[in-house]
Every structure is written in C-alpha cells, then in structure tokens.
Design a protein around this motif. Structure first.
Motif, PDB file in Angstrom:
ATOM      1  N   GLY A 150      -4.473  11.687   6.277  1.00 56.01           N
ATOM      2  CA  GLY A 150      -3.510  11.059   5.381  1.00 56.01           C
ATOM      3  C   GLY A 150      -3.851   9.664   4.896  1.00 56.01           C
ATOM      4  O   GLY A 150      -3.081   9.055   4.155  1.00 56.01           O
ATOM      5  N   LEU A 151      -5.019   9.145   5.286  1.00 57.41           N
ATOM      6  CA  LEU A 151      -5.404   7.813   4.826  1.00 57.41           C
ATOM      7  C   LEU A 151      -6.927   7.707   4.789  1.00 57.41           C
ATOM      8  O   LEU A 151      -7.577   7.703   5.843  1.00 57.41           O
ATOM      9  CB  LEU A 151      -4.838   6.732   5.751  1.00 57.41           C
ATOM     10  CG  LEU A 151      -4.819   5.322   5.191  1.00 57.41           C
ATOM     11  CD1 LEU A 151      -3.797   5.178   4.070  1.00 57.41           C
ATOM     12  CD2 LEU A 151      -4.509   4.314   6.287  1.00 57.41           C
ATOM     13  N   PRO A 152      -7.513   7.616   3.589  1.00 59.36           N
ATOM     14  CA  PRO A 152      -8.975   7.476   3.484  1.00 59.36           C
ATOM     15  C   PRO A 152      -9.386   6.052   3.869  1.00 59.36           C
ATOM     16  O   PRO A 152      -9.524   5.166   3.027  1.00 59.36           O
ATOM     17  CB  PRO A 152      -9.249   7.785   2.011  1.00 59.36           C
ATOM     18  CG  PRO A 152      -7.980   7.457   1.304  1.00 59.36           C
ATOM     19  CD  PRO A 152      -6.866   7.703   2.284  1.00 59.36           C
ATOM     20  N   VAL A 153      -9.571   5.833   5.152  1.00 54.12           N
ATOM     21  CA  VAL A 153      -9.716   4.496   5.731  1.00 54.12           C
ATOM     22  C   VAL A 153     -10.860   3.701   5.107  1.00 54.12           C
ATOM     23  O   VAL A 153     -10.678   2.537   4.734  1.00 54.12           O
ATOM     24  CB  VAL A 153      -9.894   4.596   7.268  1.00 54.12           C
ATOM     25  CG1 VAL A 153     -10.091   3.216   7.877  1.00 54.12           C
ATOM     26  CG2 VAL A 153      -8.697   5.286   7.900  1.00 54.12           C
ATOM     27  N   GLY A 166      -3.876  10.172  -2.468  1.00 51.29           N
ATOM     28  CA  GLY A 166      -3.817   9.106  -3.461  1.00 51.29           C
ATOM     29  C   GLY A 166      -3.360   7.834  -2.774  1.00 51.29           C
ATOM     30  O   GLY A 166      -2.486   7.873  -1.899  1.00 51.29           O
ATOM     31  N   CYS A 167      -3.964   6.716  -3.135  1.00 50.03           N
ATOM     32  CA  CYS A 167      -3.583   5.409  -2.591  1.00 50.03           C
ATOM     33  C   CYS A 167      -3.380   4.432  -3.736  1.00 50.03           C
ATOM     34  O   CYS A 167      -4.064   4.510  -4.760  1.00 50.03           O
ATOM     35  CB  CYS A 167      -4.665   4.853  -1.677  1.00 50.03           C
ATOM     36  SG  CYS A 167      -4.863   5.759  -0.144  1.00 50.03           S
ATOM     37  N   ILE A 206       0.850  -1.189   0.000  1.00 49.12           N
ATOM     38  CA  ILE A 206       0.000   0.000   0.000  1.00 49.12           C
ATOM     39  C   ILE A 206       0.887   1.240   0.000  1.00 49.12           C
ATOM     40  O   ILE A 206       1.704   1.424   0.912  1.00 49.12           O
ATOM     41  CB  ILE A 206      -0.928   0.036   1.238  1.00 49.12           C
ATOM     42  CG1 ILE A 206      -1.821  -1.205   1.282  1.00 49.12           C
ATOM     43  CG2 ILE A 206      -1.763   1.322   1.244  1.00 49.12           C
ATOM     44  CD1 ILE A 206      -2.599  -1.362   2.582  1.00 49.12           C
ATOM     45  N   GLY A 207       0.719   2.069  -1.027  1.00 51.46           N
ATOM     46  CA  GLY A 207       1.431   3.343  -1.098  1.00 51.46           C
ATOM     47  C   GLY A 207       0.434   4.482  -0.956  1.00 51.46           C
ATOM     48  O   GLY A 207      -0.714   4.356  -1.392  1.00 51.46           O
ATOM     49  N   SER A 261      -5.538   1.773  -7.893  1.00 47.83           N
ATOM     50  CA  SER A 261      -5.197   3.082  -7.335  1.00 47.83           C
ATOM     51  C   SER A 261      -6.430   3.977  -7.385  1.00 47.83           C
ATOM     52  O   SER A 261      -7.305   3.805  -8.224  1.00 47.83           O
ATOM     53  CB  SER A 261      -4.029   3.720  -8.080  1.00 47.83           C
ATOM     54  OG  SER A 261      -4.386   4.076  -9.391  1.00 47.83           O
ATOM     55  N   PHE A 262      -6.477   4.931  -6.454  1.00 47.25           N
ATOM     56  CA  PHE A 262      -7.603   5.860  -6.385  1.00 47.25           C
ATOM     57  C   PHE A 262      -7.171   7.121  -5.654  1.00 47.25           C
ATOM     58  O   PHE A 262      -6.148   7.143  -4.971  1.00 47.25           O
ATOM     59  CB  PHE A 262      -8.811   5.223  -5.685  1.00 47.25           C
ATOM     60  CG  PHE A 262      -8.587   4.901  -4.230  1.00 47.25           C
ATOM     61  CD1 PHE A 262      -8.943   5.812  -3.242  1.00 47.25           C
ATOM     62  CD2 PHE A 262      -8.021   3.694  -3.839  1.00 47.25           C
ATOM     63  CE1 PHE A 262      -8.749   5.527  -1.901  1.00 47.25           C
ATOM     64  CE2 PHE A 262      -7.812   3.396  -2.498  1.00 47.25           C
ATOM     65  CZ  PHE A 262      -8.184   4.312  -1.527  1.00 47.25           C
ATOM     66  N   SER A 263      -7.980   8.149  -5.814  1.00 48.00           N
ATOM     67  CA  SER A 263      -7.791   9.409  -5.087  1.00 48.00           C
ATOM     68  C   SER A 263      -9.062   9.737  -4.330  1.00 48.00           C
ATOM     69  O   SER A 263     -10.162   9.493  -4.825  1.00 48.00           O
ATOM     70  CB  SER A 263      -7.506  10.561  -6.059  1.00 48.00           C
ATOM     71  OG  SER A 263      -6.287  10.371  -6.723  1.00 48.00           O
TER      72      SER A 263
END
Length: 191
Positions: free
Chosen positions: A170-173, A104-105, A65-66, A115-117
């Motif tokens: 910082g992380l869309p859980v 972005g993840c 996971i980035g 990947s998504f934003s």
C-alpha cells in the motif's frame, strides 16, 4: 510537519521507514471518481483528492501525503470486498492469474502537488475452494483491495511479483522517499 492522510496501520508502518516524524489524519472523503479519469489513474486521482481534503483542513503549510491502492484485473478495479462471498469471488477470479496492483500517491505542500502511480504485477497460484475458504476465515481479506494482504497470510497465495513489494502492501516506499526529498528540498529553498 508531515501529515499522512490515511488510517492504514500498514501505511503508517511503511512511512516510518523513511520518515521519523509525522502525524496521521485519515481522509474521510467521498471516493466517487469522475467518469473521464482513466481506469489505471484512479488510485492517483483518489490520492490527490484525499491529500487536498486534509490540506484544506488547516494543513496548507504542512506536507500532506495521500495514498490509494487498487487491484486491477480484466479492466476492472477491485476494491475491498463487501462480503465474504464477494471476497471468495475476487479470489477465484485472481486464482492462477496475473493482475496489477497500482498505488497512487500525492504530496501536497502549499500550492505544489507532486503525484505519481506505481505498478506491481502479482501472480497468484491456482487456488482451491478450500484454500479460498480457509483464507477468508482468517478475516484478513475483508479490509483489503482485491481481498488479500500480501504482507500477511495472503502471502501464501502469491506465486510471484514483478515490481515493488511495498507497493502491493500500500505504499511504494522507495519512490515516495525520492518525491518526499524533492518536495522538502524545494520547500527549504523557499525559506
């Protein structure tokens, strides 16, 4: 195994809400962005770049996971402040205004990449010079995109948000949880 390609203690804490077992391997990469990448896709581009870097370092069979978060105002992506005066300038620009926070993840597993934003709108109160100076004196803004941390003392600067609070941290859980389940389900089908 799940690998988080981030040194951020905030991301680690948030990932632990949806994942009991993961390890951390920070991605120390060149964050140069190609010219053709559109502004609001930059965090997603960097998230993929970070995840690919870690996957290439012996984690092809793991889920990597980035993540990358950017603060956007007036067509500019605000990074981490380079100095206290730069932090003050950012906070003055954000004062009394709305801005976007985009995280972005990227999830990589073998040859698969999801990947998504996620975008959240944040509005600041009008800030006085003294409020800005006092906040900078806490040291909190210096390692945060846009020079503030909504989960810390920076919460006092925020008039309101529209969207996912954790995305600003910082992380869309919630969205990451959905995508993580999707990639795990597809991985299990191939076993």
């Amino acid at each position: 195994m799940i690998i988080l390609a981030s040194a951020s203690p905030r991301r680690q804490e948030l990932l632990s809400l949806i994942c009991d077992d993961f390890s951390v391997e920070p991605a120390d990469i060149d964050e140069t962005i190609e010219n053709e990448i559109e502004l609001e896709k930059m965090p997603e581009y960097l998230a993929v770049k970070k995840a690919k870097h870690i996957q290439g370092n012996k984690h092809f069979d793991d889920i990597v996971i980035g993540c990358d978060t950017g603060v956007f105002l007036d067509g500019i992506m605000l990074g981490k402040p380079s100095s206290e005066s730069n932090a003050a300038e950012m906070l003055r620009n954000l004062s009394g205004r709305k801005h976007k926070v985009i995280t972005g993840c990227a999830l990589l597993y073998k040859d698969r990449c999801i990947s998504f934003s996620q975008t959240t709108e944040v509005e600041f109160f009008e800030l006085t010079d003294m409020e800005i100076e006092d906040y900078i004196a806490t040291g909190e803004p210096m390692d945060k995109a846009g020079a503030y941390g909504i989960q810390g003392k920076g919460t006092a600067l925020v008039k309101g948000i529209v969207g996912d609070f954790y995305n600003v941290v910082g992380l869309p859980v919630a969205m990451l949880n959905k995508k993580l389940k999707e990639i795990i389900s597809n991985a299990e089908k191939k076993l």
